[in-house]
Motif scaffolding. Structure first.
Motif, PDB file in Angstrom:
ATOM      1  N   UNK A  89     -19.587  11.805   5.437  1.00 46.78           N
ATOM      2  CA  UNK A  89     -18.593  10.402   4.871  1.00 46.78           C
ATOM      3  C   UNK A  89     -17.132  11.139   6.092  1.00 46.78           C
ATOM      4  N   UNK A  90     -16.578   9.945   6.817  1.00 49.73           N
ATOM      5  CA  UNK A  90     -15.399  10.517   7.655  1.00 49.73           C
ATOM      6  C   UNK A  90     -14.210   9.600   7.296  1.00 49.73           C
ATOM      7  N   UNK A  91     -13.292  10.383   6.234  1.00 47.69           N
ATOM      8  CA  UNK A  91     -12.786   9.096   5.233  1.00 47.69           C
ATOM      9  C   UNK A  91     -11.051   9.291   6.380  1.00 47.69           C
ATOM     10  N   UNK A  92     -10.807   7.567   6.085  1.00 51.78           N
ATOM     11  CA  UNK A  92      -9.168   7.625   6.535  1.00 51.78           C
ATOM     12  C   UNK A  92      -9.097   6.529   6.307  1.00 51.78           C
ATOM     13  N   UNK A  93      -6.979   6.689   5.901  1.00 57.16           N
ATOM     14  CA  UNK A  93      -6.311   5.487   5.039  1.00 57.16           C
ATOM     15  C   UNK A  93      -4.868   5.485   5.590  1.00 57.16           C
ATOM     16  N   UNK A  94      -4.712   4.576   5.223  1.00 57.43           N
ATOM     17  CA  UNK A  94      -2.668   4.274   5.901  1.00 57.43           C
ATOM     18  C   UNK A  94      -2.419   4.611   4.613  1.00 57.43           C
ATOM     19  N   UNK A  95      -3.028   4.849   2.795  1.00 57.94           N
ATOM     20  CA  UNK A  95      -2.185   3.912   2.002  1.00 57.94           C
ATOM     21  C   UNK A  95      -1.151   5.243   1.376  1.00 57.94           C
ATOM     22  N   UNK A  96      -0.131   5.408   0.877  1.00 59.22           N
ATOM     23  CA  UNK A  96       1.234   6.102   0.697  1.00 59.22           C
ATOM     24  C   UNK A  96       1.475   6.048  -0.612  1.00 59.22           C
ATOM     25  N   UNK A  97       0.676   5.597  -1.821  1.00 62.80           N
ATOM     26  CA  UNK A  97       0.516   5.255  -3.102  1.00 62.80           C
ATOM     27  C   UNK A  97      -0.576   6.533  -3.399  1.00 62.80           C
ATOM     28  N   UNK A  98      -0.720   6.671  -4.921  1.00 63.26           N
ATOM     29  CA  UNK A  98      -1.259   8.158  -5.777  1.00 63.26           C
ATOM     30  C   UNK A  98      -2.822   7.792  -5.230  1.00 63.26           C
ATOM     31  N   UNK A  99      -3.540   5.973  -4.717  1.00 59.38           N
ATOM     32  CA  UNK A  99      -4.754   6.656  -4.259  1.00 59.38           C
ATOM     33  C   UNK A  99      -5.528   7.270  -3.378  1.00 59.38           C
ATOM     34  N   UNK A 100      -4.133   6.816  -2.247  1.00 61.92           N
ATOM     35  CA  UNK A 100      -4.313   7.195  -1.164  1.00 61.92           C
ATOM     36  C   UNK A 100      -4.060   9.216  -0.582  1.00 61.92           C
ATOM     37  N   UNK A 101      -3.138   9.551  -1.504  1.00 56.97           N
ATOM     38  CA  UNK A 101      -3.013  11.405  -1.456  1.00 56.97           C
ATOM     39  C   UNK A 101      -4.616  11.524  -2.307  1.00 56.97           C
ATOM     40  N   UNK A 102      -5.306  10.894  -2.857  1.00 56.41           N
ATOM     41  CA  UNK A 102      -6.188  11.161  -3.772  1.00 56.41           C
ATOM     42  C   UNK A 102      -7.398  11.364  -2.929  1.00 56.41           C
ATOM     43  N   UNK A 103      -7.886   9.809  -2.120  1.00 58.46           N
ATOM     44  CA  UNK A 103      -8.611   9.957  -1.509  1.00 58.46           C
ATOM     45  C   UNK A 103      -8.742  10.726   0.325  1.00 58.46           C
ATOM     46  N   UNK A 104      -6.671  10.776   0.823  1.00 60.79           N
ATOM     47  CA  UNK A 104      -6.672  11.965   1.409  1.00 60.79           C
ATOM     48  C   UNK A 104      -7.218  13.715   1.238  1.00 60.79           C
TER      49      UNK A 104
ATOM     50  N   UNK B 280       1.067  -0.946  -0.075  1.00 63.25           N
ATOM     51  CA  UNK B 280      -0.337   0.535   0.019  1.00 63.25           C
ATOM     52  C   UNK B 280       0.740   1.169  -0.091  1.00 63.25           C
ATOM     53  N   UNK B 281       2.126   1.077   0.028  1.00 62.03           N
ATOM     54  CA  UNK B 281       2.645   2.446   0.361  1.00 62.03           C
ATOM     55  C   UNK B 281       3.766   3.188  -1.089  1.00 62.03           C
ATOM     56  N   UNK B 282       3.971   1.728  -1.624  1.00 63.45           N
ATOM     57  CA  UNK B 282       3.994   1.371  -2.722  1.00 63.45           C
ATOM     58  C   UNK B 282       3.651   2.596  -3.943  1.00 63.45           C
ATOM     59  N   UNK B 283       3.845   3.533  -5.081  1.00 68.03           N
ATOM     60  CA  UNK B 283       3.764   3.880  -5.637  1.00 68.03           C
ATOM     61  C   UNK B 283       2.607   3.424  -6.928  1.00 68.03           C
ATOM     62  N   UNK B 284       2.460   3.697  -7.723  1.00 66.53           N
ATOM     63  CA  UNK B 284       1.427   2.791  -9.093  1.00 66.53           C
ATOM     64  C   UNK B 284       2.596   2.242 -10.081  1.00 66.53           C
ATOM     65  N   UNK B 285       3.710   3.347  -9.910  1.00 63.69           N
ATOM     66  CA  UNK B 285       4.495   2.806 -10.871  1.00 63.69           C
ATOM     67  C   UNK B 285       5.725   1.876 -10.851  1.00 63.69           C
ATOM     68  N   UNK B 286       5.821   2.097  -9.119  1.00 60.39           N
ATOM     69  CA  UNK B 286       6.764   1.099  -8.608  1.00 60.39           C
ATOM     70  C   UNK B 286       6.231  -0.065  -8.319  1.00 60.39           C
ATOM     71  N   UNK B 287       4.915  -0.491  -8.373  1.00 61.31           N
ATOM     72  CA  UNK B 287       4.404  -1.503  -8.659  1.00 61.31           C
ATOM     73  C   UNK B 287       4.749  -2.468  -9.599  1.00 61.31           C
TER      74      UNK B 287
END
Length: 305
Positions: free
Chosen positions: A235-250, A4-11
């Protein structure tokens, strides 16, 4: 490392590199195994081919030497013995040298066992030739003929048959080496096929994992954006992702909070405006009432005058 902490490009690059390394490893192992099998097969085939050629030459030299020896022993003419004397000496040297070369190449236990048997039979040929020579030395020509016909010829036949058996053994080894090379090649191809299928399965598993890691946060983002678009700002939003999707959700979460605060401020301002309007309306009504009262008073004063 949490995916979850890897970027899409890294994956994507990581999956590609992993599959590439796996394919290179399989290709390298397959080529190495194929080269090793081919090298062993070629060495064995060359060795057995050399031994077959040497066996044929060995037999030919032996037959020629025996014929000369028999002719020199049987003949009572000294010129015949002198004629073949040098040839017989050279034949012995050539056969001895060839035998040493054969023994050097024949390293397997079955080769050595056959050579040991052939060597013992060769001693029998030499013993029979010596016996016939001793009878010739004493002038026993009838004994010479019997020795040559019986012991010498029989010993020579057994010796030549043993050489043929050695050559036949090399032919069998050659066939076995070819069959072993074919079997090893088939096993190498089978390994390559199984490994290729394993890499394909690994690729499918990685693809499924990537799809899952991309689809789930994307669906969450779409659902959140849809809720905001429909006016649901609870909505109460919380995510521990560190990838692009985590940035988008935050970012969507911050937008949701900002919109909620803005709507709250607008609602508060609207309430304040409503309260002020009510107060103004009440003041206006009070002013109108007092104005009417004063007008009535003025009218009464004017009437009394």
């Amino acid at each position: 490392m949490n995916p979850k902490n890897l970027s899409i490009s890294h994956k994507l690059w990581g999956a590609f590199i992993l599959l590439l390394v796996a394919m290179l490893a399989i290709g390298s192992i397959t080529l190495y195994q194929a080269g090793l099998v081919q090298k062993r097969a070629e060495a064995e085939l060359v060795n057995t081919a050399k031994l077959m050629v040497m066996s044929t030459r060995w037999k030919g030299l032996t037959e020629a030497a025996v014929v000369r020896s028999m002719a020199a022993i049987i003949s009572s003419d000294p010129m015949v013995e002198d004629l073949f004397k040098d040839n017989l000496a050279n034949d012995s040297k050539d056969i001895g040298k060839l035998h040493a070369e054969v023994a050097k190449l024949a390293t397997t236990p079955e080769d050595q066992a056959q050579l040991k048997q052939t060597q013992a039979l060769g001693k029998g040929v030499l013993a029979a030739a010596k016996l016939a020579g001793e009878r010739r030395a004493v002038g026993d020509y009838s004994g010479i003929a019997a020795a040559v016909k019986n012991e010498y010829r029989a010993a020579t036949k057994a010796y030549l048959d043993s050489i043929d058996q050695f050559a036949k053994l090399q032919l069998e080894k050659n066939s076995r080496a070819q069959a072993a090379a074919d079997a090893a090649q088939s096993q190498t191809l089978l390994f390559a096929g199984i490994a290729g299928a394993a890499v394909l399965a690994l690729g499918m598993a990685i693809a499924a994992t990537l799809v899952r890691t991309i689809r789930a946060p994307l669906q969450q983002s779409v659902a959140l954006a849809g809720a905001i678009a429909n006016g649901d700002l609870t909505q109460r939003i919380h995510t521990d992702r560190r990838d692009e999707f985590g940035t988008l959700i935050r970012s969507l979460g911050h937008m949701n909070e900002s919109l909620a605060a803005l709507v709250g401020n607008v609602r508060s301002s609207t309430d304040s405006i409503g309260t002020a309007s009510t107060q103004i309306a009440s003041g206006t009504q009070d002013l109108s009432s007092r104005t009417e009262h004063q007008a009535s008073n003025l009218q009464q004063t004017a009437s009394s005058m």
